[in-house]
Design a protein around this motif. Structure first.
Motif, short mmCIF file in Angstrom:
data_model
loop_
_atom_site.label_atom_id
_atom_site.label_comp_id
_atom_site.label_asym_id
_atom_site.label_seq_id
_atom_site.Cartn_x
_atom_site.Cartn_y
_atom_site.Cartn_z
N VAL A 123 49.69 -66.15 13.04
CA VAL A 123 49.82 -67.38 13.08
C VAL A 123 49.87 -68.69 14.59
O VAL A 123 49.36 -69.61 14.12
CB VAL A 123 51.40 -67.07 13.37
N GLU A 124 48.83 -68.01 15.55
CA GLU A 124 48.95 -68.63 16.95
C GLU A 124 47.08 -69.13 16.09
O GLU A 124 46.71 -70.03 16.54
CB GLU A 124 48.72 -67.60 17.32
N LEU A 125 46.80 -68.25 15.72
CA LEU A 125 45.31 -69.09 15.48
C LEU A 125 44.90 -70.04 14.46
O LEU A 125 44.14 -70.86 14.53
CB LEU A 125 44.46 -67.47 14.94
N LYS A 126 46.03 -69.75 13.75
CA LYS A 126 45.92 -71.02 12.48
C LYS A 126 46.99 -72.10 13.04
O LYS A 126 46.53 -73.65 12.17
CB LYS A 126 47.01 -70.51 11.06
N LYS A 127 46.77 -72.44 14.40
CA LYS A 127 47.45 -73.45 14.70
C LYS A 127 46.11 -73.85 15.15
O LYS A 127 46.36 -75.37 15.54
CB LYS A 127 48.02 -73.33 16.30
N ILE A 128 45.15 -73.73 15.78
CA ILE A 128 44.19 -74.11 15.63
C ILE A 128 43.00 -74.60 14.75
O ILE A 128 42.65 -75.78 14.96
CB ILE A 128 42.87 -73.12 16.78
#
Length: 461
Positions: free
Chosen positions: A229-234
């Motif tokens: 989830v956090e990676l896909k914010k990038i």
């Protein structure tokens, strides 16, 4: 010359040819030249996953130099093979404490945000990523979240990040012989946060497109779910799990390993399994996994090659058949470094070795299979995969025949999965072209057909 048979089945496909865009540039001296346009690589998408080939790059062993630069020079050849995803084995500095062999394991990492000087510099790696992107290829890094090497700074600064035995001493992963690594403790939330930061660095600063995650099933699923989830914010990412567990692909991972499919192929090649075992495996995949789960098909990888044997050792004369099957079956096919050059040796794992890059049987075979995989919707194997339909014959214990279909395109695979010649009938008719040979085939209902040992056909209309 192969004995071409078949007019077996139901229908065919129409292949489409991709077109390279060109632009015309007028030089100051009024000379007109035509050059290839290098378009900016689009973000990771579901569409890319449908027709991709993935390549595993073993930087140390790929070339005599064992460097980023030497590998980067050959990236255009991967494009020729239809490769769209480049999985680079761990590029990080390797711990020397408790190291195995003279160079150590790629998976005993001493720093998650630096590169191994054995391979070159960070600038060299950046050039590798840029060259891949210029050739329409996404780059994913091999990520080792389960453990670190014994030289990692966390061992001194954050011993609480690690698993400890009943004596309070940091230990390697229980139940393994991985004595060159220290096991990480996922009950520690601060460690989790630092791991995520390290992964984010490669996305933000170095432009990679995702990760292949080592022994993903040994790391808590909730870590992966939250992390992605956090990676896909990038940016959009492609995530490959070294694991087969369906729960890994519920949220975090796009693709897992088709280990059991691989094992069935090995056993059939050795005469220990039959087509019935393949059919059982396909039914198992349907029951275990969601429709949008992707499994990676392979005849080799770094573990199989170094520890269990070469493709020739495991599959013998059936090796070409199973290479083709890995492309036409549901899923995404993998090429491991050296397979495209008919590599027939077990690469050393903890010391320097070299792949001899001489084209033989497999480079042109992978080139043709990659083109078909890239261009024909009937071989889509992603989140909106083409259908898979088993077609019966009079010798179903020996002959595998199935049809893949999507958007009015059809591919039919026919194979003798034994080391003996086989005769059979199939109640289908049609006019086809055998994809690899280009020969035309006409078949009628009730006709008897012959296949040589391990002979296979890819039929199109």
């Amino acid at each position: 010359m192969r004995r071409i048979i078949l007019g077996l089945l139901l229908a065919g496909i129409v292949t489409s040819c991709g077109k390279t865009k060109k632009k015309e540039t007028v030089a100051e001296v009024t000379e007109t030249i035509t050059e290839e346009v290098k378009e900016e690589l689009a973000p990771i998408s579901n569409a890319m996953m449908e027709n991709a080939v993935i390549y595993e790059a073993n930087i140390r062993q790929y070339s005599e130099e064992g460097s980023f630069k030497a590998f980067t020079k050959d990236i255009p050849t991967l494009k020729n093979l239809g490769v769209k995803v480049l999985w680079v084995m761990p590029i990080y500095p390797i711990s020397t404490t408790k190291s195995k062999g003279p160079l150590g394991s790629y998976y005993a990492i001493s720093d998650y945000t630096k590169v191994n000087p054995e391979f070159g510099t960070l600038e060299d790696f950046r050039d590798l990523v840029k060259t891949a992107h210029d050739n329409g290829i996404y780059v994913i890094l091999d990520w080792v979240a389960n453990h670190t090497g014994w030289d990692h700074v966390w061992l001194k600064e954050h011993p609480e990040f690690y698993t400890k035995d009943d004596k309070g001493e940091i230990t390697h992963t229980v139940g393994t012989d991985w004595t060159d690594v220290a096991d990480l403790n996922y009950d520690n939330q601060e460690m989790r946060a630092e791991m995520v930061k390290a992964m984010q660095y490669w996305l933000k600063e170095e432009g990679v497109d995702g990760f292949r995650c080592d022994v993903a099933g040994m790391v808590p699923v909730d870590f992966w779910d939250a992390t992605v989830v956090e990676l896909k914010k990038i940016k959009p990412v492609f995530m490959l799990a070294e694991g087969w567990e369906p729960e890994l692909m519920e949220n975090a991972f796009d693709m897992g390993y088709g280990w059991d499919t691989h094992h069935v192929m090995n056993h059939i090649a050795k005469g220990e399994n039959t087509v019935a075992d393949w059919d059982k495996r396909m039914k198992q995949v349907d029951s275990m996994y969601a429709a949008d789960d992707i499994l990676m098909n392979f005849t080799s990888n770094h573990d199989e090659n170094s520890w269990n044997g070469t493709v020739q050792e495991r599959m013998g004369d059936a090796k070409e058949l199973f290479a083709a099957l890995s492309y036409v079956a549901p899923g995404m096919p993998l090429i491991y470094s050296g397979q495209e050059y008919d590599m027939d040796k077990r690469l050393l794992f903890f010391e320097k070795d070299t792949i001899i890059k001489k084209k033989g049987v497999f480079y042109p075979l992978y080139e043709k299979l990659g083109k078909l995989k890239n261009e024909n919707t009937a071989l889509h194997g992603g989140k909106s995969a083409a259908s898979y339909e088993r077609i019966k014959t009079s010798a179903d214990d020996k002959v595998l025949v199935f049809k893949r279909e999507k958007e009015n395109n059809k591919v039919i695979f026919v194979a003798n999965m034994t080391k003996q010649p086989v005769k059979f009938t199939a109640e289908y008719e049609g006019e086809f072209k055998e994809y690899l040979s280009g020969e035309s085939i006409k078949g009628t209902k009730g006709q008897e057909y012959d296949l040589d040992p391990w002979q296979y056909l890819i039929l199109i209309e």
